[in-house]
Design an enzyme around this catalytic site. Structure first.
Site, short mmCIF file in Angstrom:
data_model
loop_
_atom_site.label_atom_id
_atom_site.label_comp_id
_atom_site.label_asym_id
_atom_site.label_seq_id
_atom_site.Cartn_x
_atom_site.Cartn_y
_atom_site.Cartn_z
N GLU A 108 -9.75 7.34 3.94
CA GLU A 108 -10.68 6.49 4.68
C GLU A 108 -10.00 5.14 4.84
OE1 GLU A 108 -10.97 6.43 1.32
OE2 GLU A 108 -10.74 4.25 1.29
N SER A 138 1.52 -9.89 -1.03
CA SER A 138 1.18 -8.47 -0.87
C SER A 138 1.53 -7.90 0.49
CB SER A 138 -0.30 -8.26 -1.16
OG SER A 138 -1.10 -9.11 -0.36
N LYS A 156 0.81 -1.22 0.00
CA LYS A 156 0.00 0.00 0.00
C LYS A 156 0.84 1.28 0.00
CE LYS A 156 -4.45 -1.51 1.76
NZ LYS A 156 -4.27 -2.96 2.02
#
Ligand SMILES: *Cc1c(COP(=O)(O)O)cnc(C)c1O
Length: 410
Positions: free
Chosen positions: A128, A394, A106
């Site tokens: 968010e 990931s 991310k």
């Protein structure tokens, strides 16, 4: 040996009209677009008009590359998983996004977007978050840049994800509870949108996956495409060829998958495999297998496949992994699904948990439960012995330790 992280094609390249690359209006086939309230139009339009130019700027690229290298720790290794390969009788490589600073892919996106926000003259960031992973990645880059950060999070999620809330606070972010509706991700998103409408001049909204109104899916995909860009030269070094036979990634909103696929989308010989969360089973009513169960609809500003009732109400998704627990899927993935370019496989909680345990035992790597879904496909999906299969790992499993403990009674 190429050990630089120099980004090439995707940053700022002209959008190509095609099935898998976004058109000027923001579509992948019939999916995508920008379905937003009129009050939000100026904000999104400012971003749309500027993002390609900013990304193409050489000083932008330089700063992005430098931070990916020195702060995130890129390039992330492409690791040949020998014991896993032996077990499944095929050649399995892991793309180690779990080794990035903050423990997942991310941060590739939040680094890119904060640099973009600065170029646009923004002094305040909002985001968010559901499970808190994107909130932490955003709070991290805001601390890095000394920029004010407000993260919206459902009140229920705040209670469920205490460690990530603490991380965000330590990083200097303000975590604002969303108190309406189901008090989860959807409500946090609504609050963030409301904030952005009220603060159009000084604020940038960092969306955390390859979703949202155009240009977000393309923007996020380009930042994450560093994953497939590195895979190409790393595979060249290890296998003497740039393309694997298959590239595999788990899909929540779709950002690690989009980044893993990006440079292979037009390479016909590369099989693309997307792994979704089947939760307790596709037909159990408790799943997040968006493509298999989804119908065309609009969510978070884009037209895509989403889980909904016959009269169009969004269905509450379920997965044991918080990061895959999303009722929609990014528009590029909807197109990959509908066109048949990618194969979609759904994996249950049980299959994913077992795969996470197996990877830990065989390779000494405890994966995030999201990533475990991608590894679970080897149980049912047979590959040839000389196939080269790259699986994107990931994220790391530290954040999921309690779930593993409860599940396996460790
Ligand atoms: C958030 C997350 C995902 C799912 O998000 P995508 O946008 O689909 O990549 C997958 N794995 C990990 C480790 C995550 O934190």
């Amino acid at each position: 040996m190429n050990t630089t992280t120099k980004t090439q094609l995707p940053l700022g390249g002209k959008p190509q009209k095609g099935l898998y690359e976004v058109t000027k209006k923001g579509y992948y086939g019939e999916f995508g677009g920008a379905y937003i309230p009129e009050m939000l139009y100026p904000n999104v339009e400012e971003l749309r008009q500027n993002y390609l130019e900013i990304m193409a700027d050489s000083s932008f690229k330089k700063e992005f590359d430098q931070l990916l290298k020195d702060y995130v720790g890129r390039p992330s290794p492409l690791y040949f998983a020998e014991r896993l390969s032996q077990k499944y009788n095929t050649k399995i490589y892991l793309k180690r996004e779990d080794l990035n600073h903050t423990g997942a892919h991310k941060v590739n996106n939040t680094i890119g977007q904060i640099l973009m926000a600065k170029r646009l003259g923004k002094t305040r960031i909002i985001a968010e978050t559901g499970a808190g992973q994107h909130g932490v990645a955003t709070a991290t880059v805001c601390a890095l840049m000394g920029i004010q950060c407000v993260v919206y999070m459902g009140e229920i999620d705040i209670a469920r994800q205490a460690p990530n809330v603490a991380r965000m606070k330590m990083l200097g972010a303000e975590v604002r509870p969303a108190l309406s509706g189901s008090r989860t991700l959807k409500d946090a998103t609504n609050e963030a949108i409301r904030d952005w409408i009220n603060n159009p001049v000084d604020t940038h909204y960092i969306i955390g996956s390859a979703i949202g109104p155009h240009p977000y899916p393309d923007l996020v995909t380009r930042f994450q495409s560093i994953i497939s860009e590195e895979i190409k030269w790393q595979l060249q070094e290890k296998e003497g060829r740039k393309n694997p036979d298959f590239v595999v990634a788990c899909v929540g909103g779709g950002s690690n998958a989009a980044g893993s696929y990006y440079h292979f989308l037009h390479e016909k010989e590369v099989g693309i495999i997307a792994v979704e969360a089947a939760g307790k089973g596709i037909d159990s009513g408790e799943s997040a297998a968006t493509s298999a169960l989804g119908k065309v609809g609009i969510i978070h500003g884009c037209k895509t496949l989403l889980m909904q009732t016959d009269d169009g109400q969004i269905t509450e998704p379920y997965s044991i992994s918080a990061g895959l627990d999303y009722p929609g899927v990014g528009p590029m993935h909807a197109q990959l699904y509908q066109s048949g370019r990618a194969e979609f496989i759904s994996i249950t909680d049980e299959e994913a948990m077992q795969a996470g345990m197996l990877l830990s035992k065989l390779e000494g790597i405890i994966p995030a439960i999201e990533s475990s879904h991608a590894f679970a496909i080897f149980e049912s999906h047979k590959f040839n012995p000389d196939d080269v299969v790259v699986v994107t790992l990931s994220g790391r499993g530290d954040k999921d330790l309690q779930t593993y403990i409860d599940y396996f009674k460790l």
